[in-house]
Design an enzyme around this catalytic site. Structure first.
Site, PDB file in Angstrom:
ATOM      1  N   GLU A 261      50.833  42.472  29.126  1.00 46.37           N
ATOM      2  CA  GLU A 261      50.526  41.121  29.631  1.00 46.37           C
ATOM      3  C   GLU A 261      49.063  41.003  30.046  1.00 46.37           C
ATOM      4  OE1 GLU A 261      53.017  40.969  33.080  1.00 46.37           O
ATOM      5  OE2 GLU A 261      54.868  40.760  31.955  1.00 46.37           O
ATOM      6  N   PRO A 262      48.123  41.229  29.143  1.00 47.89           N
ATOM      7  CA  PRO A 262      46.719  41.109  29.549  1.00 47.89           C
ATOM      8  C   PRO A 262      46.305  39.651  29.710  1.00 47.89           C
ATOM      9  CG  PRO A 262      46.852  41.599  27.205  1.00 47.89           C
ATOM     10  CD  PRO A 262      48.264  41.571  27.711  1.00 47.89           C
ATOM     11  N   GLY A 263      45.526  39.378  30.716  1.00 48.19           N
ATOM     12  CA  GLY A 263      44.995  38.035  30.920  1.00 48.19           C
ATOM     13  C   GLY A 263      43.476  38.088  30.914  1.00 48.19           C
ATOM     14  N   ARG A 264      42.939  38.761  31.938  1.00 51.89           N
ATOM     15  CA  ARG A 264      41.496  38.774  32.144  1.00 51.89           C
ATOM     16  C   ARG A 264      40.727  39.305  30.934  1.00 51.89           C
ATOM     17  NH1 ARG A 264      39.196  39.384  37.349  1.00 51.89           N
ATOM     18  NH2 ARG A 264      41.179  40.249  38.024  1.00 51.89           N
TER      19      ARG A 264
ATOM     20  N   ARG B  67      35.914  32.732  42.654  1.00 52.11           N
ATOM     21  CA  ARG B  67      35.966  34.194  42.707  1.00 52.11           C
ATOM     22  C   ARG B  67      34.917  34.831  43.622  1.00 52.11           C
ATOM     23  NH1 ARG B  67      35.621  37.431  39.221  1.00 52.11           N
ATOM     24  NH2 ARG B  67      37.441  38.641  39.776  1.00 52.11           N
TER      25      ARG B  67
ATOM     26  N   CYS C 284      30.172  22.077  51.631  1.00 51.33           N
ATOM     27  CA  CYS C 284      29.758  22.287  53.025  1.00 51.33           C
ATOM     28  C   CYS C 284      30.378  23.525  53.650  1.00 51.33           C
ATOM     29  CB  CYS C 284      30.127  21.057  53.837  1.00 51.33           C
ATOM     30  SG  CYS C 284      29.566  19.583  53.018  1.00 51.33           S
TER      31      CYS C 284
HETATM   32  N1  LLP Z   1      51.093  40.328  34.678  1.00 53.98           N
HETATM   33  C1  LLP Z   1      51.350  40.059  35.976  1.00 53.98           C
HETATM   34  C2  LLP Z   1      52.712  40.202  36.475  1.00 53.98           C
HETATM   35  C3  LLP Z   1      50.308  39.656  36.821  1.00 53.98           C
HETATM   36  O1  LLP Z   1      50.559  39.408  38.109  1.00 53.98           O
HETATM   37  C4  LLP Z   1      48.991  39.533  36.307  1.00 53.98           C
HETATM   38  C5  LLP Z   1      47.880  39.096  37.169  1.00 53.98           C
HETATM   39  C6  LLP Z   1      48.786  39.807  34.957  1.00 53.98           C
HETATM   40  C7  LLP Z   1      49.853  40.215  34.156  1.00 53.98           C
HETATM   41  C8  LLP Z   1      47.442  39.695  34.299  1.00 53.98           C
HETATM   42  O2  LLP Z   1      46.522  40.595  34.827  1.00 53.98           O
HETATM   43  P1  LLP Z   1      45.062  40.713  34.170  1.00 53.98           P
HETATM   44  O3  LLP Z   1      45.230  41.333  32.800  1.00 53.98           O
HETATM   45  O4  LLP Z   1      44.498  39.352  34.072  1.00 53.98           O
HETATM   46  O5  LLP Z   1      44.321  41.588  35.097  1.00 53.98           O
HETATM   47  N2  LLP Z   1      42.674  35.710  40.566  1.00 53.98           N
HETATM   48  C9  LLP Z   1      42.346  37.117  40.520  1.00 53.98           C
HETATM   49  C10 LLP Z   1      43.272  37.898  39.611  1.00 53.98           C
HETATM   50  C11 LLP Z   1      44.734  37.745  39.948  1.00 53.98           C
HETATM   51  C12 LLP Z   1      45.655  38.501  39.020  1.00 53.98           C
HETATM   52  C13 LLP Z   1      47.067  38.165  39.269  1.00 53.98           C
HETATM   53  N3  LLP Z   1      48.016  38.759  38.386  1.00 53.98           N
HETATM   54  C14 LLP Z   1      40.879  37.263  40.123  1.00 53.98           C
HETATM   55  O6  LLP Z   1      40.200  36.266  39.927  1.00 53.98           O
HETATM   56  O7  LLP Z   1      40.381  38.384  40.037  1.00 53.98           O
END
Ligand code: LLP
Length: 421
Positions: free
Chosen positions: A275-278, A314, A346
């Protein structure tokens, strides 16, 4: 690697000058590169080649439907954490059987929507939630496929606000209780236990914590199988970090991560989900802003820009570093000078960078925040009644606004005044 490079003295998004987008949509705005999104998805997909797998993009990172459709057309599934995300993924054309439902507090309503309209699996986070999924499934006359998210008690070595795999975090069930919880799940007729889920945190810059967690998952798979559960799918979460600075950071590559997965879990013959996001969206997006004023303070100069903490939270929230560059490339030999780069909101927290070396800038110059594609637009707000900023998608030499800037009337007219006023 991304597709935001200088060409002939100007920053480009793929084949489009960033300044041309600014002239067309106004500042501030987010811009994403299709080529970068696809490249990053492909790196993960290739890293798991030879293993049955699905890369489920964690759409919380950047959830515009144009981004979702771009990735879905390349074969991605989606990881969602709310009914809103579920519906958005479906609206973007993602079939239910490619959507995984994660999240610590799924409501009965959310579960009902997903079960009625199609879901690949729920990643269950607690026993009470398991009971609710069971009840809703029985009510609908269906069986809900589930994994249980285990908390492996591993230190992800990342920022405390985005670490999720320690026993003190709210996520998952303690791995020490897995046996009991799986037996409970198996006793519920509305559930079908298909696998195990784990996610230990975000922006991990080393492989070791993943290794520790995945070794525990391997052991647990064998144990649960010996207890009669048909464990056939492993959801390994997201979390692989990205370089936020161009100079000295080199987090592990997806190919190394893929090898680690195969080494620790390959022998089990399970289907793998990640489950990659970032890593998919982060370096695929810029936040582009305009310098409103240059203000000389006591011993320091401030660049007051038209983006603010409500657009990119962030730095304020995680002390996060984003590289910031001038859209007009500094001529070779230009002497850099330090600025505090701040927004107009502000609060002192509305500071993007302190004493950041930049070429000399003046009112009207454009700057770009790098690595802003993930957890940028999605975490923005209308604080100070600042409109949500547009999102733009570039593909080669074309660009399109994928979320327009709302008008002030649209924002203001959402309020309703009670009759007694
Ligand atoms: N799977 C689950 C269950 C998660 O909770 C998350 C991220 C991901 C996958 C994706 O993780 P990634 O590959 O994106 O690292 N807002 C924060 C990051 C919060 C991440 C929350 N969960 C930031 O701006 O650094």
């Amino acid at each position: 690697m991304d597709h935001f490079l200088y060409r002939d003295g100007a920053l480009y998004a793929e084949d489009v000058p960033v300044s041309e987008i600014a002239a067309s949509v106004g500042t501030p705005f987010y811009v994403y590169s299709t080529a970068t999104l696809l490249r990053h998805f492909q790196l993960f997909d290739d890293a798991l080649e030879g293993t049955e797998h699905l890369v489920c993009y964690a759409m919380k990172a950047a959830s515009n439907q144009a981004i979702l459709r771009t990735l879905a057309q390349a074969g991605a599934g989606m990881d969602v954490v709310s009914e809103g995300e579920y519906r958005r993924a479906r609206a973007a054309g993602v079939p239910g059987e490619k959507i995984v439902f994660s999240g610590v507090g799924k409501t009965a309503q959310e579960i009902r929507t997903a079960l009625s309209e199609g879901i690949r699996q729920f990643n269950v986070e607690s026993e009470p939630e398991m009971e609710v999924i069971n009840a809703v499934a029985l009510d609908l006359g269906v069986v809900a496929p589930i994994t249980v998210r285990v908390n492996p008690d591993v230190d992800a070595k990342t920022h405390a606000k985005i670490a999720t795999g320690k026993s003190e975090n709210k996520f998952g069930i303690p791995i020490s209780r897995a046996s009991e919880v799986y037996a409970h799940a198996a006793s519920l007729p509305g559930l079908e236990v298909i696998g195990i889920d784990v996610h230990i945190g975000s922006q991990l810059t080393e492989l070791e914590p993943f290794k520790l967690a995945y070794e525990k998952v391997a052991e647990l798979t064998e144990q649960l199988r010996s207890e009669g559960h048909n464990i056939r799918r492993l959801d390994l979460g997201g979390g692989l970090g990205i370089p936020y600075t161009r100079s000295n950071e080199a987090p592990p590559l997806p190919v190394e991560y893929g090898k680690l997965i195969k080494d620790t879990l390959g022998h089990l013959g399970c289907e793998i989900e990640i489950e990659p996001g970032r890593l998919i969206a982060g370096n695929a997006g810029l936040l582009v802003s305009d310098v409103i004023y240059v203000k000389s303070g006591e011993g320091r100069d401030f660049l007051i820009v038209d983006a603010a903490m409500n657009d990119l939270i962030r730095p304020a929230m995680y002390e996060a570093h984003h590289d910031i560059v001038a859209v007009k490339e500094p001529a070779p030999g230009t002497e850099m000078q330090p600025y505090d780069i701040v927004g107009p909101v502000c609060e002192s927290g509305d500071t993007f960078a302190k004493q950041r070396n930049m070429p000399p800038l003046k009112s009207g110059d454009l700057i770009a925040f790098r690595s802003a594609g993930a957890y940028g637009a999605v975490m923005s707000s209308e604080y100070n009644t600042r409109p949500l900023i547009p999102e733009v998608l570039v593909n080669g030499d074309q660009f399109a606004v994928i979320r327009p800037r709302p008008t002030f009337d649209e924002i203001i007219n959402r309020d309703t005044i009670p009759e007694w006023l």
